[in-house]
Design a protein around this motif. Structure first.
Motif, mmCIF file in Angstrom:
data_model
loop_
_atom_site.group_PDB
_atom_site.id
_atom_site.type_symbol
_atom_site.label_atom_id
_atom_site.label_comp_id
_atom_site.label_asym_id
_atom_site.label_seq_id
_atom_site.Cartn_x
_atom_site.Cartn_y
_atom_site.Cartn_z
ATOM 1 N N PRO A 13 0.574 -0.924 -0.179
ATOM 2 C CA PRO A 13 -0.186 0.105 0.024
ATOM 3 C C PRO A 13 0.654 1.084 -0.350
ATOM 4 O O PRO A 13 2.228 0.813 0.659
ATOM 5 C CB PRO A 13 -1.068 0.185 1.205
ATOM 6 N N ALA A 15 -1.245 4.441 -0.653
ATOM 7 C CA ALA A 15 -2.475 5.118 -0.739
ATOM 8 C C ALA A 15 -2.170 6.168 0.545
ATOM 9 O O ALA A 15 -2.388 5.271 1.611
ATOM 10 C CB ALA A 15 -4.247 4.805 -0.852
ATOM 11 N N THR A 16 -1.791 7.117 0.404
ATOM 12 C CA THR A 16 -2.242 8.408 1.675
ATOM 13 C C THR A 16 -2.620 9.630 1.526
ATOM 14 O O THR A 16 -2.397 10.213 0.076
ATOM 15 C CB THR A 16 -1.246 8.872 2.364
ATOM 16 N N ALA A 290 -8.897 -0.192 -6.831
ATOM 17 C CA ALA A 290 -8.870 0.324 -5.142
ATOM 18 C C ALA A 290 -7.193 -0.244 -5.633
ATOM 19 O O ALA A 290 -6.827 0.326 -4.708
ATOM 20 C CB ALA A 290 -9.323 -0.418 -4.461
ATOM 21 N N TRP A 295 -4.466 0.963 -2.303
ATOM 22 C CA TRP A 295 -5.046 1.032 -1.372
ATOM 23 C C TRP A 295 -5.589 -0.557 -0.997
ATOM 24 O O TRP A 295 -6.208 -1.197 -1.795
ATOM 25 C CB TRP A 295 -6.194 0.926 -1.173
ATOM 26 N N ARG A 296 -5.365 -1.605 0.127
ATOM 27 C CA ARG A 296 -5.616 -3.088 0.357
ATOM 28 C C ARG A 296 -7.427 -2.713 0.157
ATOM 29 O O ARG A 296 -7.711 -1.957 0.747
ATOM 30 C CB ARG A 296 -5.105 -3.485 1.501
ATOM 31 N N PRO A 331 -4.984 -0.492 7.374
ATOM 32 C CA PRO A 331 -4.886 0.058 7.048
ATOM 33 C C PRO A 331 -3.219 0.831 6.669
ATOM 34 O O PRO A 331 -2.432 0.028 6.573
ATOM 35 C CB PRO A 331 -5.012 1.425 7.997
ATOM 36 N N PRO A 332 -3.565 1.591 5.138
ATOM 37 C CA PRO A 332 -4.301 2.348 4.775
ATOM 38 C C PRO A 332 -5.255 1.970 3.169
ATOM 39 O O PRO A 332 -4.532 0.355 2.489
ATOM 40 C CB PRO A 332 -3.726 3.290 3.399
ATOM 41 N N CYS A 333 -6.507 1.264 3.925
ATOM 42 C CA CYS A 333 -6.815 0.736 3.500
ATOM 43 C C CYS A 333 -8.869 1.366 2.795
ATOM 44 O O CYS A 333 -8.886 2.088 3.140
ATOM 45 C CB CYS A 333 -7.488 -0.981 4.192
ATOM 46 N N VAL A 334 -9.723 0.067 2.079
ATOM 47 C CA VAL A 334 -11.443 0.534 1.740
ATOM 48 C C VAL A 334 -11.542 -0.556 2.733
ATOM 49 O O VAL A 334 -11.441 -2.279 1.615
ATOM 50 C CB VAL A 334 -11.462 0.971 0.247
ATOM 51 N N LEU A 449 -12.865 4.733 2.875
ATOM 52 C CA LEU A 449 -11.422 4.367 3.341
ATOM 53 C C LEU A 449 -11.121 4.723 4.325
ATOM 54 O O LEU A 449 -11.218 5.413 4.929
ATOM 55 C CB LEU A 449 -11.271 6.072 2.671
ATOM 56 N N ALA A 451 -7.838 5.515 6.515
ATOM 57 C CA ALA A 451 -5.625 5.845 6.155
ATOM 58 C C ALA A 451 -5.152 5.843 7.233
ATOM 59 O O ALA A 451 -5.103 5.473 8.516
ATOM 60 C CB ALA A 451 -6.087 7.310 5.647
#
Length: 451
Positions: A13, A15-16, A290, A295-296, A331-334, A449, A451
């Motif tokens: 991951p 994404a932030t 994602a 993103w996970r 995190p970071p995940c959705v 989401l 973070a």
């Protein structure tokens, strides 16, 4: 539970989000990926049969029906006979693709409460399938919303009475399966009756699932598939939610006179059903998007039911757990989920009259309250057909400062939830998610989401 068991697809991951705007853009992209996966022009052609020796008559209903009809027109051989009609919701007819000859009529009617236009469309379809033979073919294009759009109540039940029953069912908190059990037994076209009217012609159904479990008998109340439910079950639903029907109709249900065609009827041997796309496939498309963005992605399920506000509280609990680093979601995940939640309005008429919004935006409002300003958590809840309830929005966004901004604007989230006015609440904050009709429908879409 590991990532694979949770339905995750991810890479390392990265994404932030640096702002609310960036988080919203990610959420919109995930929604867009889910909706794109369910577009008829992308998927329908590979689910069609070859043309028959005789005529091909098209029938169907749903929020995706017009788009499905246009995709069929584009894919069907120009020299093969093709005619028929489908019904979709007002405003849900897309532009016909350039160069595609118009061979299928598109009717527009009301949803979720049926109207006379829906009755006329249903009568037109029943007439269209009369007198066909074994060399002919009926293609049924079915998607969510078809139950209301094919309004053809049984004898003894007027349109106004059917509208009142529909409103009461929708406000009762009944599940979609329960609602459709009643609809099938009070309809002259649903619950398999449209297919039986076409016999002995074979019927080929292509459906987009919008229901938990993907049961074709529930999608649009199953006008072209066998119905395993019974009159007794329809009566039980009416009694459970204290809903009345005219005495003659009640007696017909009790006697079994309104029974639907059952799976053991030999006429079903010439009927075929194909699911073009399901909510699971749409959520997997969002998960893949994602993952592409770093993103996970965890798919919680595509068949989640229950009161919108209660489902929201459960989702908020999962988000809190993830933020604390204590659960299976890293995190970071959705967190992605779908299904069909419900909103029970209760019996207070003034309260029901003030209700604005739908199950997606009510979920978002309850989620915001349950998250109580949790940092670095954003969410989008929306209906994949582009319309949440009866307003113009698809759903709503939740941000870490939703409640703070509401307080500054003099808005009470608790009061809005009590009055089922999620639309008014999010409209005042500028947090409505407006897409317009998407010309498909794989039901609820929720993305959180973290973070």
């Amino acid at each position: 539970m590991n990532d694979e068991q949770a339905g995750a697809v991810f890479k390392t991951p990265t994404a932030t989000p640096s702002s609310d705007a960036e988080a919203r853009e990610v959420l919109q992209a995930l929604y867009g990926a889910a909706v794109a996966r369910a577009q008829p022009q992308r998927e329908l052609a590979r689910h069609l049969p070859p043309p028959p020796r005789g005529r091909t008559v098209v029938v169907g209903a749903g929020k995706a029906a017009a788009a499905m009809a246009y995709a069929l027109e584009a894919a069907w051989p120009a020299q093969a006979p093709l005619s028929g009609a489908v019904a979709t919701r007002y405003g849900h007819t897309p532009p016909r693709p350039p160069g595609v000859a118009a061979r299928i009529d598109v009717w527009e009617a009301a949803h979720p409460v049926p109207d006379a236009a829906g009755m006329a469309a249903a009568e037109r379809m029943l007439a269209a399938v009369q007198g066909l033979g074994t060399d002919d073919l009926v293609i049924a294009l079915i998607s969510g919303g078809g139950s209301a759009l094919l309004a053809l109540p049984v004898a003894g039940l007027s349109l106004s009475a059917w509208q009142a029953i529909t409103r009461a069912l929708l406000a009762s908190g009944a599940t979609i399966a329960e609602i459709n059990v009643v609809r099938k037994h009070l309809s002259r076209i649903q619950g398999g009756r449209l297919a039986m009217a076409a016999a002995p012609a074979p019927v080929w159904t292509v459906a987009i699932s919008d229901v938990p479990g993907d049961d074709p008998a529930v999608i649009a109340s199953g006008p072209t598939v066998p119905d395993p439910s019974t009159c007794a079950e329809a009566l039980a639903v009416l009694q459970r939610y204290r809903l009345a029907v005219p005495d003659a109709v009640h007696a017909a249900l009790q006697s079994g006179a309104l029974e639907t065609p059952k799976p053991d009827d030999p006429r079903w041997a010439s009927c075929t059903t194909r699911l073009m796309v399901t909510p699971h496939e749409a959520l997997q498309a969002a998960a893949a998007e994602a993952e592409r963005r770093g993103w996970r992605a965890y798919v919680l399920g595509d068949a989640i039911e229950g009161e919108s506000r209660e489902v929201a509280r459960v989702h908020a609990g999962l988000a809190h757990y993830a933020r604390q680093g204590r659960g299976p979601f890293r995190p970071p995940c959705v967190l992605l989920s779908g299904g069909e939640t419900t909103v029970t309005l209760g019996g207070d008429v003034p309260l029901a009259a003030r209700a604005r919004g739908g199950r997606a935006s009510e979920f978002a409002l309850a989620l915001a309250l349950a998250l109580h300003g949790s940092a670095r958590v954003w969410a989008l809840a929306a209906d994949t057909d582009g319309i949440d309830g009866t307003e113009e929005h698809a759903g709503a966004f939740v941000t870490p400062d939703t409640l703070a901004r509401a307080d500054a604007a003099g808005l009470s989230a608790q009061q809005a939830l009590a009055q089922h006015d999620s639309y008014g609440f999010f409209a005042a904050l500028g947090d409505l998610f407006v897409t317009g009709p998407t010309h498909t429908n794989v039901n609820d879409f929720r993305a959180i989401l973290i973070a």
